[in-house]
Design a protein around this motif. Structure first.
Motif, PDB file in Angstrom:
ATOM      1  N   VAL A  28       0.998  -1.261   0.096  1.00  8.10           N
ATOM      2  CA  VAL A  28      -0.056   0.586  -0.229  1.00  8.10           C
ATOM      3  C   VAL A  28       0.797   1.253   0.013  1.00  8.10           C
ATOM      4  O   VAL A  28       2.250   1.385  -0.051  1.00  8.10           O
ATOM      5  CB  VAL A  28      -0.831  -0.121   1.427  1.00  8.10           C
ATOM      6  N   HIS A  29       0.808   2.777  -0.092  1.00 12.48           N
ATOM      7  CA  HIS A  29       1.150   3.684   0.073  1.00 12.48           C
ATOM      8  C   HIS A  29       1.757   3.558   1.165  1.00 12.48           C
ATOM      9  O   HIS A  29       1.777   3.237   2.073  1.00 12.48           O
ATOM     10  CB  HIS A  29       0.599   4.986  -0.244  1.00 12.48           C
ATOM     11  N   PRO A  30       3.090   4.162   1.289  1.00 15.99           N
ATOM     12  CA  PRO A  30       3.963   4.328   1.890  1.00 15.99           C
ATOM     13  C   PRO A  30       4.427   4.934   3.391  1.00 15.99           C
ATOM     14  O   PRO A  30       4.670   4.043   4.150  1.00 15.99           O
ATOM     15  CB  PRO A  30       5.604   4.378   0.999  1.00 15.99           C
ATOM     16  N   LEU A  31       3.731   5.670   3.351  1.00 19.72           N
ATOM     17  CA  LEU A  31       2.781   6.279   4.733  1.00 19.72           C
ATOM     18  C   LEU A  31       2.039   6.061   5.216  1.00 19.72           C
ATOM     19  O   LEU A  31       1.490   6.666   6.350  1.00 19.72           O
ATOM     20  CB  LEU A  31       3.306   7.964   4.156  1.00 19.72           C
ATOM     21  N   LEU A  32       1.549   4.906   4.451  1.00 23.58           N
ATOM     22  CA  LEU A  32       0.231   4.381   5.149  1.00 23.58           C
ATOM     23  C   LEU A  32       0.041   3.304   5.147  1.00 23.58           C
ATOM     24  O   LEU A  32      -1.064   2.412   5.944  1.00 23.58           O
ATOM     25  CB  LEU A  32      -1.476   4.275   4.302  1.00 23.58           C
ATOM     26  N   THR A  33       1.515   2.465   6.011  1.00 23.98           N
ATOM     27  CA  THR A  33       1.909   0.617   5.858  1.00 23.98           C
ATOM     28  C   THR A  33       0.646   0.861   7.176  1.00 23.98           C
ATOM     29  O   THR A  33       0.978  -0.604   7.993  1.00 23.98           O
ATOM     30  CB  THR A  33       2.552   0.681   5.898  1.00 23.98           C
ATOM     31  N   SER A  34       1.039   1.138   8.496  1.00 21.70           N
ATOM     32  CA  SER A  34       0.580   1.284   9.451  1.00 21.70           C
ATOM     33  C   SER A  34      -0.704   0.583   9.424  1.00 21.70           C
ATOM     34  O   SER A  34      -1.478  -0.185  10.592  1.00 21.70           O
ATOM     35  CB  SER A  34       0.733   1.990  10.229  1.00 21.70           C
ATOM     36  N   LEU A  35      -1.549   0.593   8.632  1.00 21.40           N
ATOM     37  CA  LEU A  35      -3.569   0.486   9.213  1.00 21.40           C
ATOM     38  C   LEU A  35      -3.457  -1.099   7.892  1.00 21.40           C
ATOM     39  O   LEU A  35      -4.324  -1.154   8.509  1.00 21.40           O
ATOM     40  CB  LEU A  35      -4.192   1.172   7.259  1.00 21.40           C
ATOM     41  N   VAL A  36      -1.787  -1.336   7.281  1.00 23.99           N
ATOM     42  CA  VAL A  36      -2.300  -2.830   7.096  1.00 23.99           C
ATOM     43  C   VAL A  36      -1.633  -3.944   7.671  1.00 23.99           C
ATOM     44  O   VAL A  36      -1.653  -4.619   8.702  1.00 23.99           O
ATOM     45  CB  VAL A  36      -1.737  -3.031   5.639  1.00 23.99           C
ATOM     46  N   ALA A  37       0.059  -3.020   8.216  1.00 25.05           N
ATOM     47  CA  ALA A  37       0.822  -3.979   9.244  1.00 25.05           C
ATOM     48  C   ALA A  37       0.184  -4.358  11.090  1.00 25.05           C
ATOM     49  O   ALA A  37       1.040  -5.011  11.177  1.00 25.05           O
ATOM     50  CB  ALA A  37       2.127  -2.914   9.526  1.00 25.05           C
ATOM     51  N   VAL A  38      -0.278  -3.175  11.243  1.00 29.92           N
ATOM     52  CA  VAL A  38      -1.216  -3.526  12.361  1.00 29.92           C
ATOM     53  C   VAL A  38      -2.140  -4.902  12.832  1.00 29.92           C
ATOM     54  O   VAL A  38      -2.130  -4.727  13.582  1.00 29.92           O
ATOM     55  CB  VAL A  38      -1.505  -2.257  13.080  1.00 29.92           C
ATOM     56  N   ILE A  39      -2.939  -5.211  11.324  1.00 31.25           N
ATOM     57  CA  ILE A  39      -4.149  -5.724  11.167  1.00 31.25           C
ATOM     58  C   ILE A  39      -3.687  -7.229  12.265  1.00 31.25           C
ATOM     59  O   ILE A  39      -4.284  -7.706  12.930  1.00 31.25           O
ATOM     60  CB  ILE A  39      -4.706  -6.194  10.009  1.00 31.25           C
ATOM     61  N   PRO A  40      -2.904  -8.083  11.761  1.00 32.96           N
ATOM     62  CA  PRO A  40      -2.284  -8.828  12.068  1.00 32.96           C
ATOM     63  C   PRO A  40      -1.692  -9.246  13.398  1.00 32.96           C
ATOM     64  O   PRO A  40      -1.814  -9.895  13.819  1.00 32.96           O
ATOM     65  CB  PRO A  40      -1.268  -9.258  11.200  1.00 32.96           C
TER      66      PRO A  40
END
Length: 603
Positions: A562-574
């Motif tokens: 995803v957008h490099p400045l919004l990776t936290s939104l997918v990284a946090v899910i697992p």
């Protein structure tokens, strides 16, 4: 923290109260109680532990047309039936429930109640007897005595008071702690949260600090400190009782993790106009754009969300951002810039630590924005601007969808401000497009439940310690991931900047210690992998969470790009799911972790 439910003018008040207290369980508590009366007989029942313990003590003889109930989270005195609310005055006439903390309760006891003997250790017991003493010794009415008590009390409170000799009236007041009046047909209710009484009404009236409210079955009278009557319009709660049901889910937390892709799309729907532009108050966007520094004020998970959004905001708007803990900032305010803009992140909108900062910044005349999930909440009312998360009720104590919604909301605001400033980065940043991609990526991650459950069994089933590491935004996700793990599974977890391991933290690594590395940045990924190798050589068991473009063979969790400045939104899910399964596999109550409360309404 704590919860209040009350009703006047309806049969089986005890059932309404019990149902309401069940809906407030998410706020956190260690004991519960209720008082009901039918005008002839009174019933006071209290219990330590869960509400089901209280419910089991309610017999068929317990019924009434007026009552108040309470869930307590201990602040003064240990959890016990003696310290549980409601508290009764020593003359047996008054019943009081209270959320908050009375700062001067010892001074009040010494000045007004020196000859009294108390049965518990709570500040609330002092208050109910203080009111009773004003009635007895000064010949005041219940309302007059209550009003006088409010003038000498110092601290935070939400009170509901009943005089047994007036079995048709509940007296209510608040300061810093949330409380609402719900309007019914020939009855009225009170509650800390509208969710508690949605089965009774959707029409509510807000109460402001330092007001006194008299509630009967057919009338609600609001007065200020001078006794002047205040007319205030009611509003309709945009919620449905079905919103707070778990459905087929075993826990709310799992349901709320699964709802995050929908929340991303809901935010896009709410804040995008028909032309694809951001639909946010122009005045708000102008004030943010005109500031020379943005201060994000928050606690806990919201604080971590602020850090996760910091780089994005700075890159797109070219405005420096500081992220500050509310509990520290309010008492140790740093030297501020000349044109600051304050953003308050809060799921509940009732966070006491954040509110005390907002009170100060309002006094200083600085513009402020509250980003919250709860319309009409205290921080929403008192800030100059509000942006709602539209995430739906979040019931589990461990916040998940509020975290991602806050980051997404900040991304949308960032796009509007960047476009106004015509920054170069804003030309290539489309928050709505990116959130659409992220929603799809989130769906892919929540579908990995079985795999992540097995991963937890393999790496975290018996451990007492675990570490998350990362660099840049990955470090901020690591902090949130560790918070989730520790707060619901009770594993001693910490999030560290990977580069700091060699500066002391690596001494904690032992044989079998789980270390989870997050890698979403191309420039720092190789360094984090090097740090993982360092802990492996000292016996750690490592898990790698990496985006698909940076993944290597053997990495256990692969994230969509995803957008490099919004990776936290997918990284946090697992990491949310890892925390969930770590708690569930240990047999804990995932939604109600020990010692914690959902809404922290005391400092």
């Amino acid at each position: 923290m704590c919860g209040i439910v009350g009703i006047v003018g309806k049969n089986h008040a005890e059932q309404v109260i019990i149902n309401g207290l069940h809906r407030l369980e998410y706020r956190g508590y260690d004991s519960a109680g209720l008082f009901v009366s039918d005008g002839k007989q009174e019933h006071l029942i209290k219990s330590q532990g869960r509400i089901k313990n209280l419910q089991e003590k309610i017999t068929s003889e317990v019924n009434g047309t007026i009552g108040i109930g309470h869930t307590r989270w201990a602040t003064h005195g240990k959890p016990s039936e003696e310290n549980a609310h409601p508290h009764t005055s020593q003359d047996g006439k008054l019943e009081l429930v209270h959320n908050g903390v009375i700062e001067n309760f010892e001074e009040l006891a010494e000045e007004y109640l020196a000859n009294e003997t108390f049965y518990g250790q709570t500040d609330t017991e002092i208050v109910v007897n203080l009111i009773a003493s004003f009635i007895k010794n000064e010949g005041l009415t219940t309302k007059e005595a209550f009003q006088k008590a409010l003038t000498v009390i110092r601290g935070s409170y939400a009170f509901a008071l009943i005089n047994n000799e007036e079995p048709d009236t509940i007296y209510v007041a608040k300061n810093k702690s949330p409380l609402l009046i719900g309007l019914g047909s020939d009855f009225n209710v009170i509650a800390s949260d509208a969710l508690a009484v949605l089965d009774q009404t959707h029409e509510f009236v807000e109460i402001a600090d330092n007001e006194l409210v008299t509630v009967t079955a057919d009338k609600v009278t609001i007065e200020n400190q001078d006794g002047e009557i205040i007319d205030r319009d009611s509003y309709q709660a945009q919620l449905d009782a079905s919103d707070i049901e778990k459905g087929t889910y075993p826990f709310y937390m799992l349901k709320e993790i699964d709802e995050q892709p929908t929340v991303m799309r809901k935010l896009t729907q709410e804040y995008r106009d028909e032309y694809g532009n951001v639909n946010i108050d122009n005045q708000l966007v102008n004030e943010v754009a005109a500031s020379d520094r943005i201060y994000i004020i928050a606690c806990g998970t919201s604080y971590n969300a602020g850090w996760a959004a910091k780089s994005l905001i700075e890159s797109v708007t070219q405005i420096p951002v500081e992220v500050q803990l509310s509990s520290e900032f309010g008492y140790n305010m740093p030297l501020l810039s000349k044109k600051p803009f304050f953003i308050f992140l809060t799921q509940s909108g009732e966070t006491a630590d954040s509110r005390q900062v907002l009170v100060q910044t309002n006094q200083l005349g600085f513009p402020s924005l509250t980003i919250t999930n709860v319309a009409g909440s205290t921080l929403s009312r008192e800030a100059k601007y509000t942006l709602l998360l539209h995430a739906g009720p979040e019931i589990a104590v461990a916040s998940t969808k509020a975290y991602t919604a806050q980051i997404a909301m900040l991304a949308i605001l960032t796009q509007a401000v960047g476009k106004l400033k015509n920054s170069e980065a804003s030309l290539s940043f489309d928050a709505f497009h990116e959130l659409s991609i992220i929603a799809t990526g989130m769906e892919a991650m929540v579908d990995e439940k079985d795999y992540l459950s097995d991963l937890v069994k393999q790496y975290l089933s018996t451990t007492r310690n675990a570490f998350y590491i990362g660099r840049g935004n990955d470090y901020f996700v690591a902090s949130e991931a560790a918070l989730k793990l520790k707060e619901i599974s009770y594993v001693q977890a910490e999030g560290f900047a990977a580069g700091e391991l060699k500066h002391g933290t690596i001494a904690l690594i032992e044989e079998g210690t789980p270390v989870l590395g997050i890698i979403t940045e191309e420039k720092t990924g190789p360094h984090t992998r090097g740090n993982l190798k360092e802990v492996e050589s000292r016996g750690a068991n490592t898990i790698v969470i990496a985006t698909e473009d940076l993944a290597r063979p053997g990495d256990q969790v692969i994230l969509p790009k995803v957008h490099p400045l919004l990776t936290s939104l997918v990284a946090v899910i697992p990491t949310q799911l890892i925390a969930y399964y770590a708690s569930m596999q240990r047999g804990y109550d995932v939604d109600k972790p020990r010692n914690l409360a959902k809404s922290v309404t005391v400092e």
